[in-house]
Design an enzyme around this catalytic site. Structure first.
Site, PDB file in Angstrom:
ATOM      1  N   GLY A 132       0.795  19.943 -15.873  1.00  0.00           N
ATOM      2  CA  GLY A 132      -0.437  19.832 -15.565  1.00  0.00           C
ATOM      3  C   GLY A 132      -1.281  20.435 -16.673  1.00  0.00           C
ATOM      4  N   SER A 133      -1.921  21.585 -16.421  1.00  0.00           N
ATOM      5  CA  SER A 133      -2.599  22.260 -17.607  1.00  0.00           C
ATOM      6  C   SER A 133      -1.970  22.306 -18.717  1.00  0.00           C
ATOM      7  CB  SER A 133      -3.043  23.612 -17.080  1.00  0.00           C
ATOM      8  OG  SER A 133      -3.853  23.609 -15.861  1.00  0.00           O
ATOM      9  N   ILE A 158      -4.233  11.120 -10.643  1.00  0.00           N
ATOM     10  CA  ILE A 158      -5.401  10.154 -11.476  1.00  0.00           C
ATOM     11  C   ILE A 158      -6.410   9.669 -10.441  1.00  0.00           C
ATOM     12  CG2 ILE A 158      -5.743   8.535 -13.093  1.00  0.00           C
ATOM     13  CD1 ILE A 158      -3.710  10.687 -14.016  1.00  0.00           C
ATOM     14  N   HIS A 179       2.645  18.556 -29.971  1.00  0.00           N
ATOM     15  CA  HIS A 179       0.894  18.249 -30.144  1.00  0.00           C
ATOM     16  C   HIS A 179       0.526  17.031 -30.690  1.00  0.00           C
ATOM     17  CE1 HIS A 179       1.084  22.810 -29.538  1.00  0.00           C
ATOM     18  NE2 HIS A 179       0.257  22.497 -28.716  1.00  0.00           N
ATOM     19  N   GLU A 242     -16.076  17.657 -19.947  1.00  0.00           N
ATOM     20  CA  GLU A 242     -15.368  17.357 -18.607  1.00  0.00           C
ATOM     21  C   GLU A 242     -15.726  18.600 -17.834  1.00  0.00           C
ATOM     22  OE1 GLU A 242     -11.128  16.500 -16.741  1.00  0.00           O
ATOM     23  OE2 GLU A 242     -11.451  16.539 -18.760  1.00  0.00           O
ATOM     24  N   ARG A 268     -30.394  27.152  14.966  1.00  0.00           N
ATOM     25  CA  ARG A 268     -29.477  28.000  16.037  1.00  0.00           C
ATOM     26  C   ARG A 268     -30.005  29.207  16.718  1.00  0.00           C
ATOM     27  NH1 ARG A 268     -25.453  26.680  19.591  1.00  0.00           N
ATOM     28  NH2 ARG A 268     -23.633  28.078  19.486  1.00  0.00           N
ATOM     29  N   GLY A 364      -7.934  21.585 -15.341  1.00  0.00           N
ATOM     30  CA  GLY A 364      -7.551  22.683 -15.804  1.00  0.00           C
ATOM     31  C   GLY A 364      -7.608  23.876 -14.844  1.00  0.00           C
TER      32      GLY A 364
END
Length: 379
Positions: A132-133, A158, A179, A242, A268, A364
């Site tokens: 994941g992250s 996704i 990487h 992002e 209310r 993330g």
């Protein structure tokens, strides 16, 4: 608290986009929730109105707008009505910039115009079932051949997974270097590319989130973005924006929750008076307003920085971490102030409670955000 980052042009644009939202989105939200997907026609209508990839140059069919504040306006207006299926921010602010920054002229000519009209919906494939992250832990890989690459692996969670026509897929390109990655443009209909059923989720029911599978997908070299060994660097460069996108949604959504709650507690009544008159209600509302104002202050500075191309990874992570935590606190408190009615599906605050919990996880996890911040502190 007045926000000084927007001028008259932005507010005029907000009026136009708000009208679009009220006409083309709000009447259909309940149906999309039931269907588990939004109507593809919405993307085409957004394209007709110039709301898709406005940053693209005019020669590719865009408007050539480099001011991110127009994208901010659209994200805020979608948050105002809690629209989670139509991921305009993902299309405009997250995925399209990969094409804009790393795509060559041929790729832009061939693909961008479709993204601008809404004929092609964008997605990005990073997360995997076992990674994941931790992007360096991904297993999807691509093997170079004479005139193409062979892509194998899978991606999960996704967004736009079913509707998407062009997916920017990250894959390892050198088994000896974790990487070394490439970004590959996978298009709808490519042999070996398939999708799972829409994933069943706690919230964001109208968002077509899915798993993607790649079985010897033949990727033409014309569909490789930039250097096939620098995909990791490209992703690190784009992740701050992002996370800014998520900050915009978080703060604007918190304001939406507060506005809903203010209206509810004023109407209310309990023990012969409006519950807005009770000290607990007043103090809770005051606390939340202050947190939201602080969030907007942080957010607006981030927006200025992204327009100046100076937004750092650590600042973006700090914004994503704090605003998402704040959002979840605010929505939880707002639901509490709704009492038993907050637990009912007919009240928007109930839906928001389910929808916003993902904000502390996606793009993330907040634990990863803190790790990045600590690293920037030289810790």
């Amino acid at each position: 608290m007045p926000r000084k980052i927007f001028n008259e042009d932005h507010e005029q644009f907000r009026t136009a986009f708000r009208s679009f939202v009220e006409k083309e989105i709000v009447p259909y939200q309940e149906q999309w929730e039931s269907d588990g997907i939004i109507d593809r026609e919405l993307w085409l209508k957004a394209g007709e109105n110039g709301f898709l990839v406005p940053m693209a140059k005019e020669k590719y069919g865009g408007l050539g707008i480099t001011d991110h504040r127009f994208d901010v306006v659209m994200c805020e207006e979608l948050a105002r009505v809690n629209e989670r299926g139509f991921m305009l921010g993902l299309h405009n602010m997250v995925v399209a910039p990969y094409l804009l920054s790393y795509g060559n002229d041929e790729q832009k000519q061939r693909l961008l115009s479709r993204c601008i009209t809404g004929d092609a919906i964008l997605a990005v494939g990073m997360t995997e079932p076992g990674a994941g992250s931790d992007l360096a832990g991904m297993r999807t890989h691509a093997l170079e051949k004479d005139d193409h690459w062979l892509l194998n692996g899978s991606k999960i969670f996704i967004s736009n997974g079913i509707l998407s026509d062009i997916i920017v897929v990250a894959a390892k390109t050198n088994p000896d270097n974790p990487h070394a990655m490439g970004l590959f443009l996978v298009e709808r209909g490519m042999d070996g590319f398939s999708r799972g059923e829409p994933l069943k989720k706690m919230g964001m029911k109208s968002q077509d989130t899915a798993e993607l599978f790649f079985d010897n997908v033949k990727i033409p070299k014309a569909n490789v973005l930039g250097d096939p060994g620098k995909g990791f660097e490209y992703m690190m460069e784009k992740l701050p924006v992002e996370r800014l996108n998520l900050c915009i949604d978080a703060v604007a959504s918190a304001r939406t929750a507060l506005d809903l709650t203010k209206e509810y507690i004023k109407e209310r009544k309990a023990f012969g008076q409006s519950i807005s008159k009770f000290q607990n209600s007043r103090f809770k509302m005051a606390e939340m307003k202050t947190e939201i104002d602080l969030g907007f202050a942080y957010l607006d500075r981030m927006i200025e920085q992204v327009n100046e191309n100076s937004l750092s990874a650590a600042d973006a992570c700090g914004g994503k971490y704090w605003t998402s935590e704040m959002l979840c606190r605010v929505v939880d408190e707002c639901l509490q102030l709704h009492g038993g009615y907050g637990f009912m599906d007919e009240y928007l605050i109930s839906k928001m409670y389910r929808d916003v919990r993902i904000s502390r996880i996606y793009a993330g996890t907040n634990e990863i955000m803190k790790t990045v911040i600590a690293k920037a502190m030289d810790l």
